[in-house]
Every structure is written in structure tokens, then in C-alpha cells.
Design a protein around this motif. Sequence first.
Motif, mmCIF file in Angstrom:
data_model
loop_
_atom_site.group_PDB
_atom_site.id
_atom_site.type_symbol
_atom_site.label_atom_id
_atom_site.label_comp_id
_atom_site.label_asym_id
_atom_site.label_seq_id
_atom_site.Cartn_x
_atom_site.Cartn_y
_atom_site.Cartn_z
ATOM 1 N N GLY A 33 0.784 -1.228 0.000
ATOM 2 C CA GLY A 33 0.000 0.000 0.000
ATOM 3 C C GLY A 33 0.809 1.266 0.000
ATOM 4 O O GLY A 33 0.299 2.327 -0.374
ATOM 5 N N ALA A 34 2.091 1.201 0.393
ATOM 6 C CA ALA A 34 2.847 2.452 0.539
ATOM 7 C C ALA A 34 4.348 2.245 0.542
ATOM 8 O O ALA A 34 5.066 3.110 1.033
ATOM 9 C CB ALA A 34 2.435 3.157 1.829
ATOM 10 N N GLY A 35 4.866 1.164 -0.016
ATOM 11 C CA GLY A 35 6.259 0.831 0.210
ATOM 12 C C GLY A 35 7.254 1.101 -0.888
ATOM 13 O O GLY A 35 8.454 0.968 -0.655
ATOM 14 N N LEU A 36 6.813 1.488 -2.081
ATOM 15 C CA LEU A 36 7.744 1.568 -3.200
ATOM 16 C C LEU A 36 8.462 2.913 -3.305
ATOM 17 O O LEU A 36 7.917 3.968 -2.985
ATOM 18 C CB LEU A 36 7.015 1.305 -4.516
ATOM 19 C CG LEU A 36 6.624 -0.147 -4.795
ATOM 20 C CD1 LEU A 36 5.805 -0.232 -6.078
ATOM 21 C CD2 LEU A 36 7.845 -1.061 -4.879
ATOM 22 N N VAL A 37 9.679 2.814 -3.788
ATOM 23 C CA VAL A 37 10.468 3.957 -4.263
ATOM 24 C C VAL A 37 10.569 3.789 -5.770
ATOM 25 O O VAL A 37 10.782 2.678 -6.267
ATOM 26 C CB VAL A 37 11.863 3.968 -3.615
ATOM 27 C CG1 VAL A 37 12.772 4.992 -4.283
ATOM 28 C CG2 VAL A 37 11.752 4.240 -2.120
#
Length: 436
Positions: A310-314
Motif C-alpha cells: 500500500g505504501a512501500g515503493l520507491v
Amino acid sequence: MIRTMARLEAAMDRRALLRMGACAGLGAALMPRLALAASDPDLLPQVRAVVERWVGPGKFPGMVASLGIPAREPQFVARGSEGFADGDAVTADSLFRIYSMTKPVTGMAAMQLVSEGKLGLDQPLYELLPRYRHMQVQDTYDGPITELHPARSPITIRHLLTHTSGIGYTIIQKGPIKDLMERKGLVAGQISRMKIPGVFEGEPVHGLDRFADRLAEVPLVADPGTRWSYSMGLDLMGRVIEVASGRSFADYLRETIFEPAGMTSTFFQVPQSDAGRLTTNYGALGTLLVPIDTGADSIFLEKPPFPFGGAGLVSSPRDYDRFLRMLAQSGMIDGQRVLAAQAVHAGTGDLLPAGVTIPAAFGGAAGFGAGGRVGRGGEAGIYGWSGAAGTVGMVDTVHALRSQIFVQFMPPNAVDLLPEFQAALKADVMALLEKR
């Protein structure tokens, strides 16, 4: 410094994504004419002026914006450096924390499994994760966790994709249920090595399997399919993808989307060899920007507790544009099929259960697809989402138009940058049409 991620993302969605969608939905009669602008040397003079106005001492260290239209490569506008104490120029290949712009990636990965018959949109979640068979629901949203009733229907894959599962979110919920989730380590993201009060508190559980098991022990905040409530559904979807595919979630994304789409700069953990491209993230204290996660010592250089779907990518602006371009082209890019056309068309369409509406703070008067907001009416075909540190990405799947802005500061509504960008983007697109 930062109260909650909920306010950050709600403000971004309300003030940026919705308006960007509206500006992209300029009308079916006009948008195809953008293809005729392929020979224009500069597509973004007004956006360029906004970026230049907002980059410099006392403002932002660097920023990247882009516009992609059919029949030509995207145009990137990049100004400044990767941080006030980082002299490297910011470029389309710089790395940014995209936070909730991870959700559409996870959503589309799930839709590929749906297209292959390995998942069903209305398949009960408990068929893959048996611990979710007998869920309990709070009698009152965010009320006591001792006053519960059995869920009136099972959670489905559709519910996870559209934030209608009733699963909570530590950045949204209040009171006893928030405390319970934090005690169980149900922290679905990371910001900094520093402890920031009120944001991602608690020690996160390690492993997607353990995350899924513990989340099943927490009451739902609403009966499945009855209410839109921003949730950890896309984080749980990472575990669903593991079970359905037989591969780790991170491997599945890499092998199914990133590698075939040519996305070489999208990571849950930034390799040390790429640390030099990682920007600095700032917290806004009035007009003062305070570094909260530097590129050289970022928490994103470490292996995360689990891959946060849900919110982990770079990612980089160039990479994420490739993702949006692939969606705009029904799953194809550079002559190679990445996702099934059926997966893209369904995932960028409205998947909301009947009768459910999105709160005004998150876009309102819109549908919701696989991890992203879906436009209706004059915005039909617009799909995308935003990130809590100042990134926005959207695509017009009808006309193959896509646009982005990448900057790193929290909360993203601390200044008027994003509304100014939206106005400039609309002006540039209209100018292209008037030339024809």
C-alpha cells in the motif's frame, strides 16, 4: 511536525488528483488532437515556469514534472538538486518515495491474476486466507472493540482493491482499534529512522504472512462492502498475491510488471548502488523544510519489515511513467505485452460495490478501481492516485495522456504548489489544442 498520513493523503487527493483528473478530462472531441502535438518541441512551458518558481533557496531543492502524449516520448521538466545538502541534479531517473502510488501497482498485479483465473473479484478472501472466514465487526466505527457483531458477508478480493473490506488503517483509525493494531505491529509503512509522533507508531511485524495473520485478529471497522474507508487492504493484497501465485509478493511484482515493463528503478529496498539517486524527504514546518529522511541514510536503504503493497515503493519519474504508459496502451509497452488487456480495462474501471460512495476528502463523486480513483462523467477514463510525500500520477486510458509531479515534502498541502501545477498543466494542454 506531521499529524497523520491520513491527512496528508486526503489533502493530496482532494487538491491534486481530483483536479488533475478534471484537467485531463478535457472532452472526447478535443483530446485525440493531442496526438497531433508530437512535433511540438516544448509541451510544458507553463509547468516549466511553475517548477522554476518553486525550486531554489527557501523553497524546494528539486522537482520533476512530466507529460506524456501519444506518438512521442514523455517530456520531463526537472530542476534543482536531490536535496539541499545533495549537489546531484534531480532528473527523471532520481528516486522518490511514492508511498500510496504503490497501491495502483499492487492493484494491477492482482488484476492480472484475476484475468488468469487465479483470483476472482468476488471470491471470498477466506478461500485463500482461512483466518478471515469468521470476522467480527465493530458495532460503532472506531468505537469500543468489545462491542462487536459477526460480519454480515465475507470480505472479497473486490473489497480489498477498493477500500471497502472494513479493514482498518493505523493512519486512519482512532481510539482502541488504532491502539490494538499498533500493539500487534500492523504498521503499513515507514518514513524515517527518526520517531515521528502520531505517524506509523509501534514496531511493525516482520513478514507478510505474520502481518496477514495478525490483521485477521483485529475487528473490522465496517461490514464488508458497505463503506469506503481507506485501509490496509492493498497491503493484505500482497499476501493474497503470494498465495494465489505461489511466489513472493516482491518477486511477483518484479517478474510480472517491473522487468517486462522496463521499470529498472522501482524498489521496496533501494540497492546501495543506487543510493546516490535517492532524494531527501522533508517535513514542512511552516515555510521551513526539515530533512526527515536523507538519501544517503534513508530507511528505504534497509530491507523493510515486509513489502508494503500500500505504501512501500520507491520509484523514478521515468519508471512510473512507463507504468502509466503501459496502462494507457492496454497492457502493452515497446511492443511487449506486460498485463492482459482485460486486467487493465477492468482495473482502471469502477469496481466499487453497488451503493458505496467515496468520501469528499478522497475525491468524492468518483469511482474506484484496483487501488486508484476512477473518474466519472467528464473525467471518464481517468485513473490514478497520489503519494503522501508530494507525488501524483494519473493516466487517461481513453486518450493515452499521462501526467506526473514528483517532489518530496510532508504534508503535501503545506503550500500551494500542487494547485499551481494543476493550473499550469491545464494551460499547457489547452495551448497544444489551440495550435491545431
